[in-house]
Design a protein around this motif. Structure first.
Motif, PDB file in Angstrom:
ATOM      1  N   PRO A  82     -19.965 -12.248  -7.698  1.00 11.00           N
ATOM      2  CA  PRO A  82     -20.096 -11.813  -9.094  1.00 11.00           C
ATOM      3  C   PRO A  82     -18.744 -11.584  -9.751  1.00 11.00           C
ATOM      4  O   PRO A  82     -17.781 -11.162  -9.102  1.00 11.00           O
ATOM      5  CB  PRO A  82     -20.865 -10.496  -8.972  1.00 11.00           C
ATOM      6  CG  PRO A  82     -20.487  -9.970  -7.632  1.00 11.00           C
ATOM      7  CD  PRO A  82     -20.346 -11.197  -6.756  1.00 11.00           C
ATOM      8  N   GLY A  83     -18.694 -11.909 -11.042  1.00 13.72           N
ATOM      9  CA  GLY A  83     -17.493 -11.645 -11.827  1.00 13.72           C
ATOM     10  C   GLY A  83     -16.329 -12.562 -11.513  1.00 13.72           C
ATOM     11  O   GLY A  83     -15.246 -12.389 -12.061  1.00 13.72           O
ATOM     12  N   ARG A  84     -16.531 -13.536 -10.664  1.00 15.65           N
ATOM     13  CA  ARG A  84     -15.444 -14.435 -10.271  1.00 15.65           C
ATOM     14  C   ARG A  84     -15.673 -15.808 -10.896  1.00 15.65           C
ATOM     15  O   ARG A  84     -16.764 -16.365 -10.790  1.00 15.65           O
ATOM     16  CB  ARG A  84     -15.403 -14.574  -8.748  1.00 15.65           C
ATOM     17  CG  ARG A  84     -14.210 -15.334  -8.248  1.00 15.65           C
ATOM     18  CD  ARG A  84     -14.031 -15.145  -6.746  1.00 15.65           C
ATOM     19  NE  ARG A  84     -14.975 -15.881  -5.941  1.00 15.65           N
ATOM     20  CZ  ARG A  84     -14.867 -17.170  -5.629  1.00 15.65           C
ATOM     21  NH1 ARG A  84     -13.853 -17.883  -6.085  1.00 15.65           N
ATOM     22  NH2 ARG A  84     -15.758 -17.754  -4.867  1.00 15.65           N
ATOM     23  N   LYS A  85     -14.658 -16.316 -11.566  1.00 17.72           N
ATOM     24  CA  LYS A  85     -14.740 -17.646 -12.156  1.00 17.72           C
ATOM     25  C   LYS A  85     -14.698 -18.667 -11.019  1.00 17.72           C
ATOM     26  O   LYS A  85     -13.718 -18.735 -10.275  1.00 17.72           O
ATOM     27  CB  LYS A  85     -13.580 -17.871 -13.121  1.00 17.72           C
ATOM     28  CG  LYS A  85     -13.632 -19.185 -13.846  1.00 17.72           C
ATOM     29  CD  LYS A  85     -12.505 -19.281 -14.856  1.00 17.72           C
ATOM     30  CE  LYS A  85     -12.596 -20.559 -15.638  1.00 17.72           C
ATOM     31  NZ  LYS A  85     -11.544 -20.636 -16.660  1.00 17.72           N
ATOM     32  N   ILE A  86     -15.770 -19.442 -10.898  1.00 14.56           N
ATOM     33  CA  ILE A  86     -15.867 -20.397  -9.804  1.00 14.56           C
ATOM     34  C   ILE A  86     -15.715 -21.804 -10.380  1.00 14.56           C
ATOM     35  O   ILE A  86     -16.489 -22.230 -11.239  1.00 14.56           O
ATOM     36  CB  ILE A  86     -17.209 -20.252  -9.067  1.00 14.56           C
ATOM     37  CG1 ILE A  86     -17.318 -18.824  -8.518  1.00 14.56           C
ATOM     38  CG2 ILE A  86     -17.331 -21.278  -7.952  1.00 14.56           C
ATOM     39  CD1 ILE A  86     -18.642 -18.488  -7.909  1.00 14.56           C
ATOM     40  N   GLU A  87     -14.710 -22.477  -9.885  1.00 15.05           N
ATOM     41  CA  GLU A  87     -14.383 -23.817 -10.369  1.00 15.05           C
ATOM     42  C   GLU A  87     -15.350 -24.852  -9.799  1.00 15.05           C
ATOM     43  O   GLU A  87     -15.933 -24.672  -8.738  1.00 15.05           O
ATOM     44  CB  GLU A  87     -12.947 -24.189  -9.985  1.00 15.05           C
ATOM     45  CG  GLU A  87     -11.882 -23.258 -10.535  1.00 15.05           C
ATOM     46  CD  GLU A  87     -11.747 -23.320 -12.048  1.00 15.05           C
ATOM     47  OE1 GLU A  87     -12.009 -24.390 -12.639  1.00 15.05           O
ATOM     48  OE2 GLU A  87     -11.383 -22.288 -12.645  1.00 15.05           O
TER      49      GLU A  87
ATOM     50  N   SER B  21     -16.277 -24.832 -14.858  1.00 12.78           N
ATOM     51  CA  SER B  21     -16.391 -23.557 -14.136  1.00 12.78           C
ATOM     52  C   SER B  21     -17.601 -22.762 -14.626  1.00 12.78           C
ATOM     53  O   SER B  21     -18.134 -23.021 -15.695  1.00 12.78           O
ATOM     54  CB  SER B  21     -15.128 -22.719 -14.318  1.00 12.78           C
ATOM     55  OG  SER B  21     -14.999 -22.311 -15.662  1.00 12.78           O
ATOM     56  N   ILE B  22     -17.974 -21.776 -13.803  1.00  8.07           N
ATOM     57  CA  ILE B  22     -19.065 -20.870 -14.166  1.00  8.07           C
ATOM     58  C   ILE B  22     -18.764 -19.500 -13.571  1.00  8.07           C
ATOM     59  O   ILE B  22     -18.185 -19.394 -12.486  1.00  8.07           O
ATOM     60  CB  ILE B  22     -20.433 -21.396 -13.681  1.00  8.07           C
ATOM     61  CG1 ILE B  22     -21.577 -20.546 -14.256  1.00  8.07           C
ATOM     62  CG2 ILE B  22     -20.489 -21.503 -12.171  1.00  8.07           C
ATOM     63  CD1 ILE B  22     -22.943 -21.170 -14.093  1.00  8.07           C
ATOM     64  N   THR B  23     -19.147 -18.455 -14.304  1.00  6.10           N
ATOM     65  CA  THR B  23     -18.970 -17.075 -13.853  1.00  6.10           C
ATOM     66  C   THR B  23     -20.285 -16.342 -14.060  1.00  6.10           C
ATOM     67  O   THR B  23     -20.907 -16.461 -15.115  1.00  6.10           O
ATOM     68  CB  THR B  23     -17.863 -16.363 -14.658  1.00  6.10           C
ATOM     69  OG1 THR B  23     -16.678 -17.155 -14.619  1.00  6.10           O
ATOM     70  CG2 THR B  23     -17.569 -14.983 -14.089  1.00  6.10           C
TER      71      THR B  23
ATOM     72  N   LEU C 148     -25.371 -12.970 -18.973  1.00  4.60           N
ATOM     73  CA  LEU C 148     -25.076 -13.039 -17.536  1.00  4.60           C
ATOM     74  C   LEU C 148     -24.117 -14.144 -17.117  1.00  4.60           C
ATOM     75  O   LEU C 148     -23.515 -14.049 -16.043  1.00  4.60           O
ATOM     76  CB  LEU C 148     -26.378 -13.201 -16.745  1.00  4.60           C
ATOM     77  CG  LEU C 148     -27.312 -12.008 -16.774  1.00  4.60           C
ATOM     78  CD1 LEU C 148     -28.623 -12.359 -16.083  1.00  4.60           C
ATOM     79  CD2 LEU C 148     -26.668 -10.812 -16.099  1.00  4.60           C
ATOM     80  N   PHE C 149     -23.975 -15.190 -17.904  1.00  2.00           N
ATOM     81  CA  PHE C 149     -23.177 -16.337 -17.466  1.00  2.00           C
ATOM     82  C   PHE C 149     -22.159 -16.748 -18.516  1.00  2.00           C
ATOM     83  O   PHE C 149     -22.427 -16.726 -19.710  1.00  2.00           O
ATOM     84  CB  PHE C 149     -24.081 -17.544 -17.176  1.00  2.00           C
ATOM     85  CG  PHE C 149     -25.000 -17.335 -16.017  1.00  2.00           C
ATOM     86  CD1 PHE C 149     -24.602 -17.638 -14.728  1.00  2.00           C
ATOM     87  CD2 PHE C 149     -26.264 -16.821 -16.211  1.00  2.00           C
ATOM     88  CE1 PHE C 149     -25.450 -17.446 -13.654  1.00  2.00           C
ATOM     89  CE2 PHE C 149     -27.122 -16.614 -15.145  1.00  2.00           C
ATOM     90  CZ  PHE C 149     -26.716 -16.928 -13.862  1.00  2.00           C
TER      91      PHE C 149
ATOM     92  N   ALA D 113     -27.557 -22.439 -15.798  1.00  5.29           N
ATOM     93  CA  ALA D 113     -28.194 -21.115 -15.871  1.00  5.29           C
ATOM     94  C   ALA D 113     -29.601 -21.234 -16.454  1.00  5.29           C
ATOM     95  O   ALA D 113     -30.532 -20.588 -15.978  1.00  5.29           O
ATOM     96  CB  ALA D 113     -27.347 -20.156 -16.697  1.00  5.29           C
ATOM     97  N   ASP D 114     -29.753 -22.082 -17.446  1.00  4.87           N
ATOM     98  CA  ASP D 114     -31.068 -22.304 -18.040  1.00  4.87           C
ATOM     99  C   ASP D 114     -32.022 -22.916 -17.018  1.00  4.87           C
ATOM    100  O   ASP D 114     -33.175 -22.507 -16.920  1.00  4.87           O
ATOM    101  CB  ASP D 114     -30.939 -23.208 -19.256  1.00  4.87           C
ATOM    102  CG  ASP D 114     -32.194 -23.247 -20.087  1.00  4.87           C
ATOM    103  OD1 ASP D 114     -32.680 -22.160 -20.461  1.00  4.87           O
ATOM    104  OD2 ASP D 114     -32.694 -24.352 -20.355  1.00  4.87           O
ATOM    105  N   SER D 115     -31.547 -23.858 -16.244  1.00  7.98           N
ATOM    106  CA  SER D 115     -32.419 -24.490 -15.250  1.00  7.98           C
ATOM    107  C   SER D 115     -32.768 -23.539 -14.106  1.00  7.98           C
ATOM    108  O   SER D 115     -33.786 -23.714 -13.440  1.00  7.98           O
ATOM    109  CB  SER D 115     -31.791 -25.770 -14.707  1.00  7.98           C
ATOM    110  OG  SER D 115     -30.688 -25.481 -13.887  1.00  7.98           O
ATOM    111  N   MET D 116     -31.954 -22.506 -13.886  1.00 11.42           N
ATOM    112  CA  MET D 116     -32.263 -21.507 -12.860  1.00 11.42           C
ATOM    113  C   MET D 116     -33.284 -20.484 -13.357  1.00 11.42           C
ATOM    114  O   MET D 116     -33.757 -19.669 -12.589  1.00 11.42           O
ATOM    115  CB  MET D 116     -30.987 -20.769 -12.415  1.00 11.42           C
ATOM    116  CG  MET D 116     -30.098 -21.573 -11.504  1.00 11.42           C
ATOM    117  SD  MET D 116     -28.783 -20.585 -10.754  1.00 11.42           S
ATOM    118  CE  MET D 116     -27.747 -20.233 -12.148  1.00 11.42           C
ATOM    119  N   GLY D 117     -33.607 -20.506 -14.647  1.00  9.73           N
ATOM    120  CA  GLY D 117     -34.616 -19.597 -15.179  1.00  9.73           C
ATOM    121  C   GLY D 117     -34.072 -18.523 -16.103  1.00  9.73           C
ATOM    122  O   GLY D 117     -34.818 -17.651 -16.548  1.00  9.73           O
ATOM    123  N   PHE D 118     -32.793 -18.564 -16.406  1.00 14.11           N
ATOM    124  CA  PHE D 118     -32.188 -17.586 -17.313  1.00 14.11           C
ATOM    125  C   PHE D 118     -32.207 -18.176 -18.709  1.00 14.11           C
ATOM    126  O   PHE D 118     -31.549 -19.156 -18.984  1.00 14.11           O
ATOM    127  CB  PHE D 118     -30.758 -17.261 -16.882  1.00 14.11           C
ATOM    128  CG  PHE D 118     -30.682 -16.656 -15.520  1.00 14.11           C
ATOM    129  CD1 PHE D 118     -30.845 -15.301 -15.349  1.00 14.11           C
ATOM    130  CD2 PHE D 118     -30.474 -17.450 -14.407  1.00 14.11           C
ATOM    131  CE1 PHE D 118     -30.786 -14.732 -14.090  1.00 14.11           C
ATOM    132  CE2 PHE D 118     -30.415 -16.894 -13.143  1.00 14.11           C
ATOM    133  CZ  PHE D 118     -30.575 -15.539 -12.987  1.00 14.11           C
TER     134      PHE D 118
END
Length: 140
Positions: free
Chosen positions: A77-82, A122-124, A115-116, A102-107
Motif C-alpha cells: 500500500p501507498g507505494r508507486k508500483i511501476e 504505474s499504479i498506487t 483508492l488508486f 481498478a475498474d476491472s477489479m470491481g472498484f
C-alpha cells in the motif's frame, strides 16, 4: 414423508425470520444516523473485500489476474508500483491498461478515484485515503 416436508418448511421459515431480523439492524443504524466505518477489510482465505465489515465490494476468483494484482497491491500500500515490476511479479506477459485495472477489479466511481492513482506506467493503491475521506462515497 409429510413430517419431513413440514419440518423443512418450518426450518425455512425460521431461517427467513432470522434473516429479516438481521436486516433490521443496518436499517436501524441508517435511520439513527450512524455511519459505517470506511475501512477496507480483505479476507485472504475467501478473497473477499468488504467496506466497513458490512458491505461486500468484490470477491476475486482464485488465481485470476484481478486476484493476483489486487493482492500484490494490497501488500504494497501507498507505494508507486511501476509497470516493469508488475510485469515481473504479476502480469507475466499479459497486456493490461493500468488506468482501467481498478475498474476491472470491481472498484467503481469515487471509490476507484480515492483508492488508486494510475497512469500508463504505474499504479498506487491508497487504502489510507478512504479512512481520511469525509463525506459520501459512491461505490457503484
Amino acid at each position: 414423508m409429510m413430517v419431513i416436508f413440514i419440518g423443512a418448511i418450518v426450518l425455512l421459515l425460521f431461517i427467513l425470520i432470522v434473516m429479516l431480523f438481521e436486516l433490521r439492524e443496518p436499517i436501524k443504524e441508517m435511520q439513527q444516523g450512524r455511519s459505517v466505518r470506511s475501512e477496507l477489510l480483505y479476507d485472504v482465505e475467501t478473497r473477499t473485500l468488504t467496506l466497513g465489515e458490512r458491505y461486500i465490494l468484490t470477491t476475486f476468483r482464485y488465481r485470476s489476474l484481478n486476484h493476483c494484482l489486487f493482492e500484490y497491491l494490497y501488500h504494497n500500500p501507498g507505494r508507486k508500483i511501476e509497470r516493469d515490476e508488475l510485469e515481473k511479479e504479476v502480469l507475466r506477459g499479459r497486456d493490461v491498461n493500468l488506468v482501467k485495472v481498478a475498474d476491472s477489479m470491481g472498484f467503481r466511481c469515487e471509490l476507484r478515484r480515492i483508492l488508486f492513482t494510475a497512469d500508463r506506467d504505474s499504479i498506487t493503491f491508497h487504502p489510507e485515503k478512504l479512512s481520511n475521506h469525509n463525506g459520501v462515497v459512491k461505490i457503484t
